[in-house]
Enzyme design. Structure first.
Site, PDB file in Angstrom:
ATOM      1  N   ASP A   1      24.328  29.522  44.308  1.00 29.56           N
ATOM      2  CA  ASP A   1      23.517  29.870  45.482  1.00 29.56           C
ATOM      3  C   ASP A   1      22.040  29.558  45.205  1.00 29.56           C
ATOM      4  O   ASP A   1      21.312  29.093  46.077  1.00 29.56           O
ATOM      5  CB  ASP A   1      23.701  31.360  45.813  1.00 29.56           C
TER       6      ASP A   1
ATOM      7  N   ASN B   1      42.443  41.044  42.504  1.00 22.27           N
ATOM      8  CA  ASN B   1      41.483  40.511  41.539  1.00 22.27           C
ATOM      9  C   ASN B   1      40.996  41.586  40.593  1.00 22.27           C
ATOM     10  O   ASN B   1      40.776  41.336  39.414  1.00 22.27           O
ATOM     11  CB  ASN B   1      40.359  39.782  42.258  1.00 22.27           C
TER      12      ASN B   1
ATOM     13  N   ILE C   1      37.525  24.097  39.480  1.00 15.30           N
ATOM     14  CA  ILE C   1      36.207  24.179  38.835  1.00 15.30           C
ATOM     15  C   ILE C   1      36.345  23.777  37.370  1.00 15.30           C
ATOM     16  O   ILE C   1      35.547  23.023  36.825  1.00 15.30           O
ATOM     17  CB  ILE C   1      35.599  25.598  38.953  1.00 15.30           C
TER      18      ILE C   1
ATOM     19  N   ALA D   1      42.008  27.735  33.853  1.00 14.12           N
ATOM     20  CA  ALA D   1      41.679  26.448  33.237  1.00 14.12           C
ATOM     21  C   ALA D   1      42.377  25.263  33.890  1.00 14.12           C
ATOM     22  O   ALA D   1      41.966  24.119  33.690  1.00 14.12           O
ATOM     23  CB  ALA D   1      42.003  26.502  31.742  1.00 14.12           C
TER      24      ALA D   1
ATOM     25  N   ARG E   1      40.859  41.593  53.069  1.00 14.76           N
ATOM     26  CA  ARG E   1      39.833  41.584  52.030  1.00 14.76           C
ATOM     27  C   ARG E   1      40.110  42.643  50.956  1.00 14.76           C
ATOM     28  O   ARG E   1      39.956  42.399  49.777  1.00 14.76           O
ATOM     29  CB  ARG E   1      38.465  41.827  52.689  1.00 14.76           C
TER      30      ARG E   1
ATOM     31  N   HIS F   1      27.401  37.651  45.750  1.00 10.85           N
ATOM     32  CA  HIS F   1      27.789  36.257  45.992  1.00 10.85           C
ATOM     33  C   HIS F   1      28.764  36.250  47.179  1.00 10.85           C
ATOM     34  O   HIS F   1      29.981  36.232  47.010  1.00 10.85           O
ATOM     35  CB  HIS F   1      28.456  35.638  44.753  1.00 10.85           C
TER      36      HIS F   1
ATOM     37  N   GLN G   1      41.540  41.509  31.784  1.00 13.12           N
ATOM     38  CA  GLN G   1      40.696  40.612  30.984  1.00 13.12           C
ATOM     39  C   GLN G   1      39.532  41.371  30.340  1.00 13.12           C
ATOM     40  O   GLN G   1      39.139  41.072  29.220  1.00 13.12           O
ATOM     41  CB  GLN G   1      40.222  39.441  31.848  1.00 13.12           C
TER      42      GLN G   1
HETATM   43  P1  NAX Z   1      41.555  27.195  41.855  1.00  9.09           P
HETATM   44  O1  NAX Z   1      42.467  27.961  42.763  1.00  9.09           O
HETATM   45  O2  NAX Z   1      41.556  25.712  41.868  1.00  9.09           O
HETATM   46  O3  NAX Z   1      41.827  27.663  40.351  1.00  9.09           O
HETATM   47  C1  NAX Z   1      41.974  28.984  39.981  1.00  9.09           C
HETATM   48  C2  NAX Z   1      42.905  29.001  38.808  1.00  9.09           C
HETATM   49  O4  NAX Z   1      42.954  30.343  38.311  1.00  9.09           O
HETATM   50  C3  NAX Z   1      44.346  28.619  39.165  1.00  9.09           C
HETATM   51  O5  NAX Z   1      44.740  27.533  38.350  1.00  9.09           O
HETATM   52  C4  NAX Z   1      45.135  29.880  38.870  1.00  9.09           C
HETATM   53  O6  NAX Z   1      46.436  29.616  38.351  1.00  9.09           O
HETATM   54  C5  NAX Z   1      44.239  30.562  37.832  1.00  9.09           C
HETATM   55  N1  NAX Z   1      44.467  31.995  37.685  1.00  9.09           N
HETATM   56  C6  NAX Z   1      44.833  32.906  38.633  1.00  9.09           C
HETATM   57  N2  NAX Z   1      44.995  34.110  38.078  1.00  9.09           N
HETATM   58  C7  NAX Z   1      44.716  33.990  36.770  1.00  9.09           C
HETATM   59  C8  NAX Z   1      44.732  34.876  35.678  1.00  9.09           C
HETATM   60  N3  NAX Z   1      45.076  36.159  35.838  1.00  9.09           N
HETATM   61  N4  NAX Z   1      44.397  34.398  34.462  1.00  9.09           N
HETATM   62  C9  NAX Z   1      44.072  33.113  34.294  1.00  9.09           C
HETATM   63  N5  NAX Z   1      44.066  32.200  35.282  1.00  9.09           N
HETATM   64  C10 NAX Z   1      44.380  32.635  36.508  1.00  9.09           C
HETATM   65  O7  NAX Z   1      40.101  27.787  42.146  1.00  9.09           O
HETATM   66  P2  NAX Z   1      38.685  27.166  41.788  1.00  9.09           P
HETATM   67  O8  NAX Z   1      38.264  26.288  42.894  1.00  9.09           O
HETATM   68  O9  NAX Z   1      38.696  26.652  40.406  1.00  9.09           O
HETATM   69  O10 NAX Z   1      37.779  28.498  41.884  1.00  9.09           O
HETATM   70  C11 NAX Z   1      37.900  29.544  40.944  1.00  9.09           C
HETATM   71  C12 NAX Z   1      37.233  30.800  41.473  1.00  9.09           C
HETATM   72  O11 NAX Z   1      35.832  30.577  41.645  1.00  9.09           O
HETATM   73  C13 NAX Z   1      37.745  31.260  42.835  1.00  9.09           C
HETATM   74  O12 NAX Z   1      37.880  32.676  42.815  1.00  9.09           O
HETATM   75  C14 NAX Z   1      36.622  30.878  43.775  1.00  9.09           C
HETATM   76  O13 NAX Z   1      36.595  31.693  44.934  1.00  9.09           O
HETATM   77  C15 NAX Z   1      35.434  31.117  42.891  1.00  9.09           C
HETATM   78  N6  NAX Z   1      34.164  30.478  43.281  1.00  9.09           N
HETATM   79  C16 NAX Z   1      33.030  31.147  42.969  1.00  9.09           C
HETATM   80  C17 NAX Z   1      31.786  30.602  43.164  1.00  9.09           C
HETATM   81  C18 NAX Z   1      30.542  31.330  42.754  1.00  9.09           C
HETATM   82  O14 NAX Z   1      29.466  30.798  43.025  1.00  9.09           O
HETATM   83  N7  NAX Z   1      30.604  32.514  42.139  1.00  9.09           N
HETATM   84  C19 NAX Z   1      31.635  29.272  43.826  1.00  9.09           C
HETATM   85  C20 NAX Z   1      32.846  28.424  43.709  1.00  9.09           C
HETATM   86  C21 NAX Z   1      34.151  29.161  43.893  1.00  9.09           C
HETATM   87  O15 NAX Z   1      34.407  29.338  45.264  1.00  9.09           O
END
Ligand code: NAX
Length: 325
Positions: free
Chosen positions: A159, A105, A16, A12, A98, A187, A112
């Site tokens: 996408d 993850n 995004i 949060a 990777r 994805h 979760q």
């Molecule tokens: P950010 O790195 O800005 O934010 C991710 C947040 O998740 C961080 O604040 C982090 O502290 C938090 N986090 C990490 N582990 C956690 C956990 N165990 N519980 C709760 N929070 C946790 O990334 P953001 O740009 O917001 O992207 C979020 C995810 O979306 C990334 O994995 C990114 O690769 C993925 N995406 C997926 C897309 C899709 O189309 N499916 C497109 C956009 C994006 O690249």
């Protein structure tokens, strides 16, 4: 006034979320007469930053936003939620392979999945955006045996939107004139954006754009769009990802438009020869909150090969984290 609906958002304090939360609070998901409670989950070190985001949410004085809770505990975050946007994930760090990324993850989504299983509403809709989105979804499902696979989906709507936008630009029409594009598979850059069934103003797309453009420009542009946004912005797609998350969840909850579909990563039932049980993106229609894979589409040899390629990558991802399933 209706009773508030409970919505969880993980990651949060991330990018995004910074777009998503404000759109949820303004009513874009369920409409201007539906109050919401937000349950925000972050890792402990990100809680101070999240407090700042919550201050801003309050400062918008949204009429629909009733309660905001902040926590680093998944069970608390998912308690009784009807919708969960799982954005939080570990990004790839320097020197990380990777398979290491898949592993960390997978651990997050195992925790979760278990928490959702214990405390979420039995009708919860869980949309997984955090990457690798399809395989994270598979892990969450396997860790939530009391929920159904139908409670979960991986996000490929960004996408899908990228495909609509490319096709609209090429053919000089509004995006609303483009229907029935498909994202098949993962994805990732192996995804197969397919326009064999797409319509531009009701006409077959491939009768209006040439096949060479489709194969050599459209497909790689959609596949590489995320990487190109990172190259240009220095950060990954955020506002467009939040937009896609709302659009996908809204289509899931309120139904797809007559004559059109969305793309969504769901548990394969073997449709189109894809291995049963994989989380694979298909063309999807939704009605009364239930999704169905669009059946009966003719698939040519070119498409079959592309669909297999992305299926193979998903099998490899699954095999890399098999011990957690
Ligand atoms: P950010 O790195 O800005 O934010 C991710 C947040 O998740 C961080 O604040 C982090 O502290 C938090 N986090 C990490 N582990 C956690 C956990 N165990 N519980 C709760 N929070 C946790 O990334 P953001 O740009 O917001 O992207 C979020 C995810 O979306 C990334 O994995 C990114 O690769 C993925 N995406 C997926 C897309 C899709 O189309 N499916 C497109 C956009 C994006 O690249």
């Amino acid at each position: 006034m209706k009773n508030p609906v409970d919505i969880a958002v993980t990651g949060a304090a991330g990018q995004i979320s910074y777009s998503l939360l404000f759109r949820l609070a303004s009513g874009e998901l369920l409409g201007a007469d539906q109050p919401i409670n937000l349950h925000l989950l972050e890792i402990t070190p990100a809680l101070p930053a999240l407090d700042g985001v919550v201050m801003e949410l309050h400062d918008c004085a949204y009429p629909l936003l009733h309660r905001v809770t902040v926590t680093d505990n998944a069970k608390q975050a998912f308690n009784n939620v009807d919708f969960a946007f799982l954005l939080g994930a570990r990004p790839r760090g320097p020197g990380m392979e990777r398979k290491d990324l898949l592993q960390c993850n997978a651990e997050i989504f195992a925790v979760q999945g278990k928490a959702l299983n214990e405390v979420a509403s039995r009708n919860v809709k869980v949309l997984i955006t955090g990457n690798p989105a399809n395989t994270n979804t598979l892990i969450a499902i396997r860790n939530a045996p009391d929920l159904s696979g139908e409670n979960f989906a991986a996000m490929t709507m960004l996408d899908h939107n990228r495909s609509i936008a490319q096709l609209a630009e090429k053919s000089g029409v509004q995006t609303t004139e483009i229907k029935n594009v498909i994202i098949w598979g993962n994805h990732s850059s192996t995804q197969y954006p397919d326009i064999h069934h797409a319509k531009i103003k009701g006409q077959d797309a491939l009768s209006l754009v040439d096949n060479d453009w489709f194969v050599n420009y459209f497909i790689p542009t959609v596949q590489q769009r995320g990487a190109n946004v990172i190259k240009a912005r220095g950060l990954s797609s955020a506002a467009s990802a939040a937009n896609a998350a709302i659009k996908q969840m809204r289509a899931w909850a309120l139904g797809t438009e007559e004559g059109d579909w969305v793309s969504m990563g769901v548990v394969s039932d073997g449709s189109y020869g894809i291995e049963k049980g994989l989380v694979y993106s298909y063309p999807i229609t939704s009605m009364d909150g239930k999704v169905s894979i669009v059946q009966g589409l003719k698939i040519n040899q070119f498409s079959k090969e592309r669909m297999k390629l992305t299926e193979t990558e998903l099998k490899e991802e699954r095999d890399a984290i098999k011990h957690l399933l």
